[in-house]
Write a protein that holds these residues in place. Sequence first.
Motif, PDB file in Angstrom:
ATOM      1  N   ARG A 142       0.831  -1.197   0.000  1.00 51.94           N
ATOM      2  CA  ARG A 142       0.000   0.000   0.000  1.00 51.94           C
ATOM      3  C   ARG A 142       0.869   1.251   0.000  1.00 51.94           C
ATOM      4  NH1 ARG A 142      -2.871   3.110   4.114  1.00 51.94           N
ATOM      5  NH2 ARG A 142      -1.479   2.079   5.588  1.00 51.94           N
ATOM      6  N   GLY A 143       0.543   2.192  -0.877  1.00 49.23           N
ATOM      7  CA  GLY A 143       1.288   3.441  -0.909  1.00 49.23           C
ATOM      8  C   GLY A 143       1.483   3.956  -2.322  1.00 49.23           C
ATOM      9  N   LEU A 144       2.394   4.920  -2.438  1.00 46.12           N
ATOM     10  CA  LEU A 144       2.652   5.622  -3.696  1.00 46.12           C
ATOM     11  C   LEU A 144       4.058   5.291  -4.171  1.00 46.12           C
ATOM     12  CD1 LEU A 144       1.350   7.669  -5.657  1.00 46.12           C
ATOM     13  CD2 LEU A 144       2.430   9.493  -4.317  1.00 46.12           C
ATOM     14  N   TYR A 145       4.168   4.938  -5.456  1.00 43.59           N
ATOM     15  CA  TYR A 145       5.444   4.609  -6.088  1.00 43.59           C
ATOM     16  C   TYR A 145       5.693   5.624  -7.205  1.00 43.59           C
ATOM     17  CZ  TYR A 145       4.802   0.155  -3.673  1.00 43.59           C
ATOM     18  OH  TYR A 145       4.603  -0.818  -2.716  1.00 43.59           O
ATOM     19  N   LEU A 146       6.776   6.396  -7.081  1.00 41.82           N
ATOM     20  CA  LEU A 146       7.092   7.471  -8.014  1.00 41.82           C
ATOM     21  C   LEU A 146       8.291   7.080  -8.865  1.00 41.82           C
ATOM     22  CD1 LEU A 146       6.812  10.482  -5.535  1.00 41.82           C
ATOM     23  CD2 LEU A 146       5.044   9.595  -7.056  1.00 41.82           C
ATOM     24  N   PRO A 147       8.328   7.487 -10.139  1.00 40.77           N
ATOM     25  CA  PRO A 147       9.514   7.235 -10.989  1.00 40.77           C
ATOM     26  C   PRO A 147      10.632   8.216 -10.656  1.00 40.77           C
ATOM     27  CG  PRO A 147       7.827   8.357 -12.247  1.00 40.77           C
ATOM     28  CD  PRO A 147       7.224   8.090 -10.899  1.00 40.77           C
ATOM     29  N   LEU A 148      11.279   8.033  -9.506  1.00 42.83           N
ATOM     30  CA  LEU A 148      12.218   9.017  -8.973  1.00 42.83           C
ATOM     31  C   LEU A 148      13.491   9.136  -9.792  1.00 42.83           C
ATOM     32  CD1 LEU A 148      11.809   8.035  -5.213  1.00 42.83           C
ATOM     33  CD2 LEU A 148      10.803  10.007  -6.383  1.00 42.83           C
ATOM     34  N   LEU A 149      13.842   8.149 -10.599  1.00 50.71           N
ATOM     35  CA  LEU A 149      15.068   8.205 -11.381  1.00 50.71           C
ATOM     36  C   LEU A 149      14.892   8.936 -12.705  1.00 50.71           C
ATOM     37  CD1 LEU A 149      16.496   4.611 -10.783  1.00 50.71           C
ATOM     38  CD2 LEU A 149      16.907   6.708  -9.499  1.00 50.71           C
ATOM     39  N   TRP A 150      13.666   9.316 -13.031  1.00 52.58           N
ATOM     40  CA  TRP A 150      13.408  10.080 -14.244  1.00 52.58           C
ATOM     41  C   TRP A 150      13.334  11.567 -13.917  1.00 52.58           C
ATOM     42  CZ3 TRP A 150      13.512   8.348 -19.143  1.00 52.58           C
ATOM     43  CH2 TRP A 150      13.353   6.980 -19.377  1.00 52.58           C
ATOM     44  N   ASP A 151      13.453  12.378 -14.953  1.00 52.12           N
ATOM     45  CA  ASP A 151      13.201  13.805 -14.815  1.00 52.12           C
ATOM     46  C   ASP A 151      11.691  14.010 -14.733  1.00 52.12           C
ATOM     47  OD1 ASP A 151      13.144  16.520 -14.857  1.00 52.12           O
ATOM     48  OD2 ASP A 151      14.151  16.770 -16.788  1.00 52.12           O
ATOM     49  N   PRO A 152      11.174  14.764 -13.749  1.00 50.29           N
ATOM     50  CA  PRO A 152       9.715  14.937 -13.653  1.00 50.29           C
ATOM     51  C   PRO A 152       9.068  15.516 -14.902  1.00 50.29           C
ATOM     52  CG  PRO A 152      10.790  15.674 -11.640  1.00 50.29           C
ATOM     53  CD  PRO A 152      11.884  15.392 -12.628  1.00 50.29           C
ATOM     54  N   ASP A 153       9.824  16.277 -15.685  1.00 50.72           N
ATOM     55  CA  ASP A 153       9.243  16.861 -16.895  1.00 50.72           C
ATOM     56  C   ASP A 153       8.996  15.817 -17.979  1.00 50.72           C
ATOM     57  OD1 ASP A 153       9.348  19.319 -15.659  1.00 50.72           O
ATOM     58  OD2 ASP A 153      11.326  19.826 -16.492  1.00 50.72           O
ATOM     59  N   ARG A 154       9.662  14.669 -17.912  1.00 46.87           N
ATOM     60  CA  ARG A 154       9.490  13.616 -18.918  1.00 46.87           C
ATOM     61  C   ARG A 154       8.457  12.579 -18.494  1.00 46.87           C
ATOM     62  NH1 ARG A 154      14.849  11.016 -21.171  1.00 46.87           N
ATOM     63  NH2 ARG A 154      13.216  10.155 -22.503  1.00 46.87           N
ATOM     64  N   CYS A 155       7.838  12.793 -17.349  1.00 40.83           N
ATOM     65  CA  CYS A 155       6.868  11.830 -16.824  1.00 40.83           C
ATOM     66  C   CYS A 155       5.483  12.453 -16.777  1.00 40.83           C
ATOM     67  CB  CYS A 155       7.272  11.362 -15.427  1.00 40.83           C
ATOM     68  SG  CYS A 155       8.884  10.548 -15.359  1.00 40.83           S
ATOM     69  N   SER A 156       4.493  11.589 -16.685  1.00 39.97           N
ATOM     70  CA  SER A 156       3.106  12.035 -16.565  1.00 39.97           C
ATOM     71  C   SER A 156       2.755  12.200 -15.097  1.00 39.97           C
ATOM     72  CB  SER A 156       2.167  11.019 -17.218  1.00 39.97           C
ATOM     73  OG  SER A 156       0.818  11.349 -16.968  1.00 39.97           O
ATOM     74  N   LYS A 157       1.972  13.228 -14.795  1.00 43.14           N
ATOM     75  CA  LYS A 157       1.506  13.473 -13.434  1.00 43.14           C
ATOM     76  C   LYS A 157       0.135  12.854 -13.172  1.00 43.14           C
ATOM     77  CE  LYS A 157       4.172  17.663 -12.622  1.00 43.14           C
ATOM     78  NZ  LYS A 157       4.153  19.063 -12.146  1.00 43.14           N
ATOM     79  N   SER A 158      -0.381  12.103 -14.145  1.00 40.91           N
ATOM     80  CA  SER A 158      -1.656  11.405 -13.978  1.00 40.91           C
ATOM     81  C   SER A 158      -1.371   9.963 -13.570  1.00 40.91           C
ATOM     82  CB  SER A 158      -2.456  11.430 -15.283  1.00 40.91           C
ATOM     83  OG  SER A 158      -3.655  10.693 -15.158  1.00 40.91           O
ATOM     84  N   PRO A 159      -1.665   9.563 -12.339  1.00 46.70           N
ATOM     85  CA  PRO A 159      -1.271   8.228 -11.861  1.00 46.70           C
ATOM     86  C   PRO A 159      -2.219   7.148 -12.357  1.00 46.70           C
ATOM     87  CG  PRO A 159      -2.415   9.380 -10.126  1.00 46.70           C
ATOM     88  CD  PRO A 159      -2.348  10.340 -11.288  1.00 46.70           C
ATOM     89  N   LEU A 160      -1.731   5.910 -12.244  1.00 51.54           N
ATOM     90  CA  LEU A 160      -2.555   4.717 -12.415  1.00 51.54           C
ATOM     91  C   LEU A 160      -2.811   4.121 -11.040  1.00 51.54           C
ATOM     92  CD1 LEU A 160      -0.972   2.930 -15.516  1.00 51.54           C
ATOM     93  CD2 LEU A 160      -3.033   4.329 -15.443  1.00 51.54           C
ATOM     94  N   CYS A 161      -3.991   3.580 -10.848  1.00 57.19           N
ATOM     95  CA  CYS A 161      -4.404   3.082  -9.543  1.00 57.19           C
ATOM     96  C   CYS A 161      -4.557   1.564  -9.603  1.00 57.19           C
ATOM     97  CB  CYS A 161      -5.716   3.732  -9.111  1.00 57.19           C
ATOM     98  SG  CYS A 161      -6.117   3.452  -7.376  1.00 57.19           S
ATOM     99  N   LEU A 162      -3.953   0.870  -8.639  1.00 54.05           N
ATOM    100  CA  LEU A 162      -4.018  -0.582  -8.528  1.00 54.05           C
ATOM    101  C   LEU A 162      -4.530  -0.942  -7.141  1.00 54.05           C
ATOM    102  CD1 LEU A 162      -0.553  -1.591 -10.064  1.00 54.05           C
ATOM    103  CD2 LEU A 162      -2.716  -1.231 -11.262  1.00 54.05           C
ATOM    104  N   GLY A 163      -5.206  -2.082  -7.052  1.00 56.15           N
ATOM    105  CA  GLY A 163      -5.692  -2.599  -5.780  1.00 56.15           C
ATOM    106  C   GLY A 163      -4.962  -3.872  -5.416  1.00 56.15           C
ATOM    107  N   TYR A 164      -4.689  -4.059  -4.127  1.00 57.44           N
ATOM    108  CA  TYR A 164      -3.976  -5.246  -3.647  1.00 57.44           C
ATOM    109  C   TYR A 164      -4.795  -5.917  -2.553  1.00 57.44           C
ATOM    110  CZ  TYR A 164      -0.468  -8.234  -1.518  1.00 57.44           C
ATOM    111  OH  TYR A 164       0.208  -9.326  -1.018  1.00 57.44           O
ATOM    112  N   THR A 165      -5.079  -7.207  -2.750  1.00 59.27           N
ATOM    113  CA  THR A 165      -5.827  -7.996  -1.773  1.00 59.27           C
ATOM    114  C   THR A 165      -5.231  -9.393  -1.690  1.00 59.27           C
ATOM    115  OG1 THR A 165      -7.374  -8.670  -3.497  1.00 59.27           O
ATOM    116  CG2 THR A 165      -8.010  -6.785  -2.158  1.00 59.27           C
ATOM    117  N   ARG A 166      -4.592  -9.698  -0.596  1.00 59.04           N
ATOM    118  CA  ARG A 166      -4.084 -11.050  -0.278  1.00 59.04           C
ATOM    119  C   ARG A 166      -3.345 -11.705  -1.438  1.00 59.04           C
ATOM    120  NH1 ARG A 166      -5.123 -16.380   0.557  1.00 59.04           N
ATOM    121  NH2 ARG A 166      -6.939 -16.365  -0.771  1.00 59.04           N
ATOM    122  N   GLY A 167      -2.230 -11.085  -1.818  1.00 62.78           N
ATOM    123  CA  GLY A 167      -1.379 -11.665  -2.845  1.00 62.78           C
ATOM    124  C   GLY A 167      -1.885 -11.507  -4.251  1.00 62.78           C
ATOM    125  N   HIS A 168      -2.774 -10.565  -4.509  1.00 63.30           N
ATOM    126  CA  HIS A 168      -3.349 -10.418  -5.849  1.00 63.30           C
ATOM    127  C   HIS A 168      -3.553  -8.934  -6.144  1.00 63.30           C
ATOM    128  CE1 HIS A 168      -5.419 -11.639  -9.451  1.00 63.30           C
ATOM    129  NE2 HIS A 168      -6.460 -10.914  -9.127  1.00 63.30           N
TER     130      HIS A 168
END
Length: 661
Positions: free
Chosen positions: A510-536
């Motif tokens: 659970r949490g937020l994962y950012l592409p920290l090794l990229w330049d922020p200007d080359r990345c999108s600020k619109s995130p994708l959302c995933l759900g995690y439930t018991r190994g899935h």
Amino acid sequence: MSEEANQDASKKAASNCQEAAAPGAGAGAECDVLDASTNVSQTHVTQMTASSEPPVAENTKWICEVCTYENYPLSRKCTMCRSSKPLLGEDIFKLQDGASALPTQDVCGAEAVTERLKPLRISSPQGQPCEGASSVNKWPCPTCTYENWPKAVKCAMCGAACPPPAPPPAPAPPSPTPSRTAGTNDICNSQNLSLHDVDSNTRRTSKRRTNNVDWIWLQACLGVVEGDERRVEAYLASGGDPARALAPHELPLLDRASAFDVGHTLVHLAIRFQRQEILANLLSRISGGGSGIKRSPSYIAPDLAAAIRRHMASCIRVNKGNFLSRYMTEFCTFSLPAEIMELPGAVQQQVFDEVLDREAQRALEGGPRPAVNFSGEVTARLRSRLFALWNRSAGDCLPDAAAQAAYGVADRGQALRAALAAAMAAPLYARWAAWERLQAARPPAPYAPSEPQLRGEWARLAAAAARPGAALRQPHVFALAHVLRRPLLVLGVELVASHRGEPLGYARFRGLYLPLLWDPDRCSKSPLCLGYTRGHFSALVPMEPYRPRRDYICRDDEEETENVTYLPLTDSEGKLLPVHYLTCEEMADTEGVVRRWLSACVTRGGVLAARQTLHPRPLLQAQMLEEWLNHYRRLAQQSQGPFPPRLSGADLSSDPDTDEE
């Protein structure tokens, strides 16, 4: 000399031998001489008997000793496993030299069988009758039930070791019956018994294979390839796991290298060979998807889904900078079409049952601290409710969920998985190792991991990423964010529970994962959302804003929020979600880092949320969703009846049509 004279001479010699053997033991040698003198005549009778056997019926099939498949009489090899036809039958007697050149003679009963089996005992050592191949005591393999020769150390089919021999039985008391030389009838009875034992062993082997789950599992794999749904039903009815994967030692048993691969499940095979009915049956039984048949848009339009996967693979490039990683060249976000709301209520319920993961939805929304849809302001007023899409229960659920959240199809071509494995490079390791040291130094039990320990763990993580079907962990989510060049928001349960509801441990995804090794200007600020439930993992997608038909004409009243979904960055108690793999300097200003990488805002109710932009649908995705919706539109038409509803008087107008109308 004529044949009648030869037979008379043989009978006289046999009678003389019996008379000579009656007085005492000295007659044994004379009997042996007489037997040797009559060998030619007996061989002649044997040849005549073999040539006079009645032909075998044309419809009599022979049973393969390897796979027990019944083949036609003219087949020299088994149709299923290509094993040679056993020679213990009519063929071995027909191949005797001169058997077809002699005149036929009616010989039947025990003497006929004795004469037919005599050529097999001519070369037996020490004058003992040679046992046939059927009377050899073979040992059955405990893995594949194949019967091996007694001297075989390993199974000839699957390579399994020979089981330890059973302890010898206690010696039986000597029989009071005096020993005597086995006569013609005794040998005949023993040979008939061995042939009967072969048939019974074959029936027992076939029955044992029918009740063996491993054998039924292999037959189910062949049934998917050949389109035989009955074998799959037999495997599922026997309690087999529909998510079972092929093991390396099972591939030689199937003997079809082009059709099977290690790690393939029945679902993989059904998708590969386009077995839609079998696939629907399997998906309805896999745990994690809820009850009922699952019909994703990619199953309704498989050709368009395959074209989308090819397009997704073509958008992956290799970075030539310091961070040698593969990345996506475009940003796409999937959402459920708003046309679902135009369907009747019963059809809408069917749509959601077949496309959503109801169990994952309940796990994410339930409990004292729900993970999604806990804010009424975000869900109702901002129309940002999240839906958990159904995803296959396999080790590739993470790249599948990411592909579904972006393009609406699963990553069945392993494009994202391969890019994820390539992203496990040295710069990513440095960031991960620094984070692990920070986490290990925290109380209450701080410790300092050594460099060899970190290197070994990273090697295992990289190997798991490169192996399709292997389970993925937190660093893989971090690497996937760099491949997509956009933030990944994982909303999941805090505690992983067992099937009985007992807590097993903390879920650290659970949490937020950012592409920290990229330049922020080359990345999108619109995130994708995933759900995690018991190994899935599951893709969490919104519903496309529903526009009434008047909005297509009057677009001046279109609001800004219709193309934006709001994703809360806090939990149900208002605490900021954890941001993973930050340095000490970045952790001092976590909210500032979040605002630099995301388009964040605060709602009127005080909820910190990220804006997720719903981009216009690509053409292939729009066509796939249109075919998927047409399937349910036809169901709605069938439920409404053959006659359209009547129009009211207010809907009728006698005015002529104008250009504006």
